[in-house]
Every structure is written in C-alpha cells, then in structure tokens.
Design a protein around this motif. Structure first.
Motif: not given
Length: 232
Positions: A1-8, A113-116, A35-40
């Motif tokens: 399984m590979t996981i990546h951050p969805i936010a910081f 930064d999109g929704p925060v 959130f990272v751009p993909e999840w904004r």
C-alpha cells in the motif's frame, strides 16, 4: 500500500521539542490544516462543520530513525521504565503513524490555499504531513470508564510558570496562554533535571528560553527565529 499526504499541518511549534505529549493537553493551541492541491475541493469537506472534533492520521515526520526496539520508555513513567511499543503512544514505532483528536474551530471555505480547517489542541509540529481526516463520533469513539493502563497511576506534574511581563508583551495574544500551558507541562526530556541549564523551545516564531528549578519554570529570554521557521 502506498499512501500520500492529503494535507499539511501548520502550527506554532517549528520543532518537536516541547510539543505536548498528547493532543488536547493544551486545548487552545491553534493550528491550520492546508490541503494539497488535489484535495482543495469543497465537496471533500461537505458536512464537516457539523462535527466538534476530528481524528487526524499523520506522519511522525520529525523522527529520522526507524524503530529498533520492541520496548519504549514513556515520559509519563519518568523516562526510566519500559513498556511494549504497542502499549504506548511513543513516536518510535514500526510505522511512524500518529493519531490525534483535535477540536474543529472553524472552516475557512475561501482562501488562497482553498478550504482550510482551523483546529485547536493538536500535538503536531509545523509542516506535519496528514494522511487522513475522520470525524470524531461520540457513540463509537467515547468509552466511559475505560482503563488507561499505566497512565491511570501516573498523572502529569505541572509546573508553576514565571513569565515576566516584558517578555509576555512580545507574544501575540492568541499564542500567550497556549504557550504558558505548554510550558507548565514541563517540555524538558524526562531525564534532564539540571536547574542551571537553559532550555530552548521554538514556539510562534521565537526560541523560548527557560530554566526549571524545583517546581517552577522561569522564562528568561525570547529570541526571534529565522523567517524560515514557524508558520503558525
């Protein structure tokens, strides 16, 4: 399984030193989840404002060394007694994954930064990668009367904090009480008790320098950090 951050996560703590040992110990520590751009995406957060608390699944990114022992020494036990790693919340784990419950203060739907998400009470360092966010649900997540192992027999010994007014005035009002409450938890490693030693804890753009003698912590200096430090 590979996981990546969805936010910081963005926090007043620019290093792991001094961060409360658990979420919620200092209830008013402010933090932001960006959130990272993909999840904004507004749809990904639809309905989240109906929850008071959230679970954050995150990476112990401040730990550079892999876990090498099946036992750890929890600070609650003074740093000199061992328990199994799976009977603790030590950051030194086979997989460096953390779990924290934070209070959702507000949702900033429109920002650069999109929704925060604005949260309170986190035990995360600035820049921590977040892998997932789940709502805290009382009927499933709250177990009244549950035992907590060695934690039940070893409470926190809080310190009296002496913080001169001239230094207090340098700290933004929304950071002052969280800083005092964090210092009261005794940020020092459990094995360090030298009353002459000056410790430094990065918080809110300052290196907060202090001494501890007996049960009193005295703030002696606030030194501005580099502009590359905290983003709290």
């Amino acid at each position: 399984m590979t996981i990546h951050p969805i936010a910081f996560f963005h926090s007043p703590f620019s290093s792991k030193f001094g961060i409360p040992k658990q979420s919620g110990l200092v209830e008013q520590i402010p933090g932001r989840i960006v959130f990272v751009p993909e999840w904004r995406n507004h749809d990904a957060l639809r309905g989240i404002e109906g929850f008071d608390y959230l679970w954050l699944v995150w990476e112990f990114s401040g730990n550079k060394h892999a876990a090498a022992s099946p036992v750890v020494r929890p600070p609650r036990l003074g740093g000199n007694r061992s328990v199994g790693v799976f009977a603790s919340r030590s950051p030194f784990r086979p997989n460096p994954i953390g779990l924290s419950s934070v209070r959702l203060q507000s949702v900033e739907w429109e920002s650069g930064d999109g929704p925060v998400l604005h949260v309170l009470g986190a035990d995360l360092m600035d820049g921590t990668p977040i892998f997932d966010i789940k709502p805290y649900i009382t009927y499933a997540d709250c177990h009244e009367g549950a035992r907590s192992g060695f934690v039940d027999q070893h409470g926190w010994n809080t310190l009296q904090v002496v913080f001169p007014d001239a230094l207090r005035s340098l700290v933004p009002s929304d950071h002052l009480q969280p800083l005092i409450d964090t210092l009261a938890l005794d940020p020092r490693p459990a094995y360090q008790k030298d009353p002459q030693k000056v410790y430094g804890m990065p918080f809110g753009g300052y290196d907060v320098r202090f001494k501890v003698e007996d049960n009193t912590l005295t703030v002696v200096e606030l030194v501005p950090l580099s502009t590359h430090g905290c983003k709290g």
